[in-house]
Each structure stands twice: as C-alpha cells, then as structure tokens.
Write a protein that holds these residues in place. Sequence first.
Motif, PDB file in Angstrom:
ATOM      1  N   TYR A 101      17.576  14.695  32.492  1.00 14.59           N
ATOM      2  CA  TYR A 101      18.310  15.772  31.842  1.00 14.59           C
ATOM      3  C   TYR A 101      19.043  16.608  32.887  1.00 14.59           C
ATOM      4  O   TYR A 101      18.315  17.288  33.738  1.00 14.59           O
TER       5      TYR A 101
ATOM      6  N   PRO B 195      21.211  19.847  33.514  1.00 16.13           N
ATOM      7  CA  PRO B 195      21.847  20.962  32.868  1.00 16.13           C
ATOM      8  C   PRO B 195      23.199  21.455  33.725  1.00 16.13           C
ATOM      9  O   PRO B 195      23.781  22.300  32.986  1.00 16.13           O
TER      10      PRO B 195
ATOM     11  N   ILE C 171      26.815  21.935  34.586  1.00 17.27           N
ATOM     12  CA  ILE C 171      28.081  21.650  34.197  1.00 17.27           C
ATOM     13  C   ILE C 171      29.115  21.772  35.390  1.00 17.27           C
ATOM     14  O   ILE C 171      29.131  22.795  36.153  1.00 17.27           O
TER      15      ILE C 171
ATOM     16  N   TYR D  27      37.551  28.096  32.375  1.00 16.76           N
ATOM     17  CA  TYR D  27      36.288  28.160  31.638  1.00 16.76           C
ATOM     18  C   TYR D  27      35.870  29.609  31.323  1.00 16.76           C
ATOM     19  O   TYR D  27      34.777  29.866  31.097  1.00 16.76           O
TER      20      TYR D  27
ATOM     21  N   TYR E 163      25.446  26.346  33.517  1.00 16.90           N
ATOM     22  CA  TYR E 163      24.380  25.350  33.010  1.00 16.90           C
ATOM     23  C   TYR E 163      24.217  25.175  31.654  1.00 16.90           C
ATOM     24  O   TYR E 163      24.306  26.171  30.729  1.00 16.90           O
ATOM     25  N   LYS E 164      24.024  24.157  31.101  1.00 18.57           N
ATOM     26  CA  LYS E 164      23.806  23.873  29.791  1.00 18.57           C
ATOM     27  C   LYS E 164      22.351  24.505  29.342  1.00 18.57           C
ATOM     28  O   LYS E 164      21.474  24.561  30.141  1.00 18.57           O
ATOM     29  N   THR E 165      22.214  24.977  28.212  1.00 15.12           N
ATOM     30  CA  THR E 165      20.960  25.509  27.946  1.00 15.12           C
ATOM     31  C   THR E 165      20.180  24.261  26.836  1.00 15.12           C
ATOM     32  O   THR E 165      20.815  23.863  26.068  1.00 15.12           O
ATOM     33  N   GLU E 166      18.930  24.206  27.088  1.00 16.60           N
ATOM     34  CA  GLU E 166      18.167  23.137  26.419  1.00 16.60           C
ATOM     35  C   GLU E 166      16.715  23.937  26.528  1.00 16.60           C
ATOM     36  O   GLU E 166      16.483  24.315  27.488  1.00 16.60           O
TER      37      GLU E 166
END
Length: 188
Positions: free
Chosen positions: A68, A70, A72, A89, A118-121
């Motif tokens: 993974y 994260p 972007i 963006y 950054y994607k959040t997970e």
Amino acid sequence: MGIFMKQITVFLILLLHTTIFSQDKKLPEGWDEILLEGKTAYMNLVTGDVSYNLPTKEAKEPKKIKEYDPTIIHKVKKGETLSSISRKYNKHLSELYRLNSLVNFDSIEIGDEIVIGYKTEKIKKESYNTYDTQNSIEEEIKTEYHTVKPGDTLYSISKKYAISLATLKKKNNLQTNAIFVGQKLQIR
C-alpha cells in the motif's frame, strides 16, 4: 562351496540394492541438485531457496504481495506549472513545496512526479514491547538518522529503511507527512 555361495548371494543382494536405490532422482522443473556443506541439497532456481529435502513440486514464482502506497502523485504534463497543478488539486503552493521537499519548483519538467498528498487508510496499530532499562540504553546507542534530500517523501524513507510510516512519524513526533530538505529524521 558354502562360502562361495554366500559371497555370490551377498554380491547379488548388493547389486540389486544399488540398482534399485541408485536410480536418478527426477527433480521437478525449476530445481537443481547441489552440494552444500558436504550434503546433497536442492536449490529452487526461481527463488534461490535451498532445501535438504527432495522437492516434490515444480518451482514457481512466489505470489507478490501488493504494498500500500499512500502517496498521491501527479505526473507533470506539457504546459503545466506548479501553480496550475496546485489549482487543479485545490492545494496551496506552500503545501506542495513542503510535501515535495524541493527548493526550486520553477524548474519542474514534463514527467516529473509531484506529491499532491496522501491517501488515508486505517493503519493497524503496532504492538510495542516494553523494554527494560538495558534495552533502552542499547536502543539509544544504536540510534540511526536520515537527512531528508530533495525528492524524499516520508513514505519513500519508510520503505528505504523497512519501517512503517506510523512508526517513523511517532519516532519524530510528526503530526502530518510534511518534511523538508535537510530535516534530520530518527530511523532507529
């Protein structure tokens, strides 16, 4: 003549035994027989693993685990500027400067990768062992640092040192993923 018959019988038994048990072992595809520390072993030609047990299945590429990431990222296209990317963006220029740890964005080129965020997970909580005093002292002695270079991201640094992003942030008291060139980050 009794001794002669016994010798012939022993010879025939030995001949039969070697004929039955010395047949070539057929190795499955992707394996090779090697000599390791004076013993016969078998090497998986795909992975490089070695086993002393005769393999029964052909060697295959292990399943790859998708990691993974994260981060972007935006790849710079012809005619784009940092300002146009920030508008696209809905990000402030200062935030893009921080995320990318770069000093001069006036020279971005086609194909450059710009970190947008950054994607959040949900991250699994790591289990932390409690250390006694001696281990804590040893940990302090073995402290390792990384100085942030242009193009570094917190994620790329965590991958380089095989440390989780959460642990890296915790060790450095970081609330966000923002880092800057020249910043000294504690790794271990």
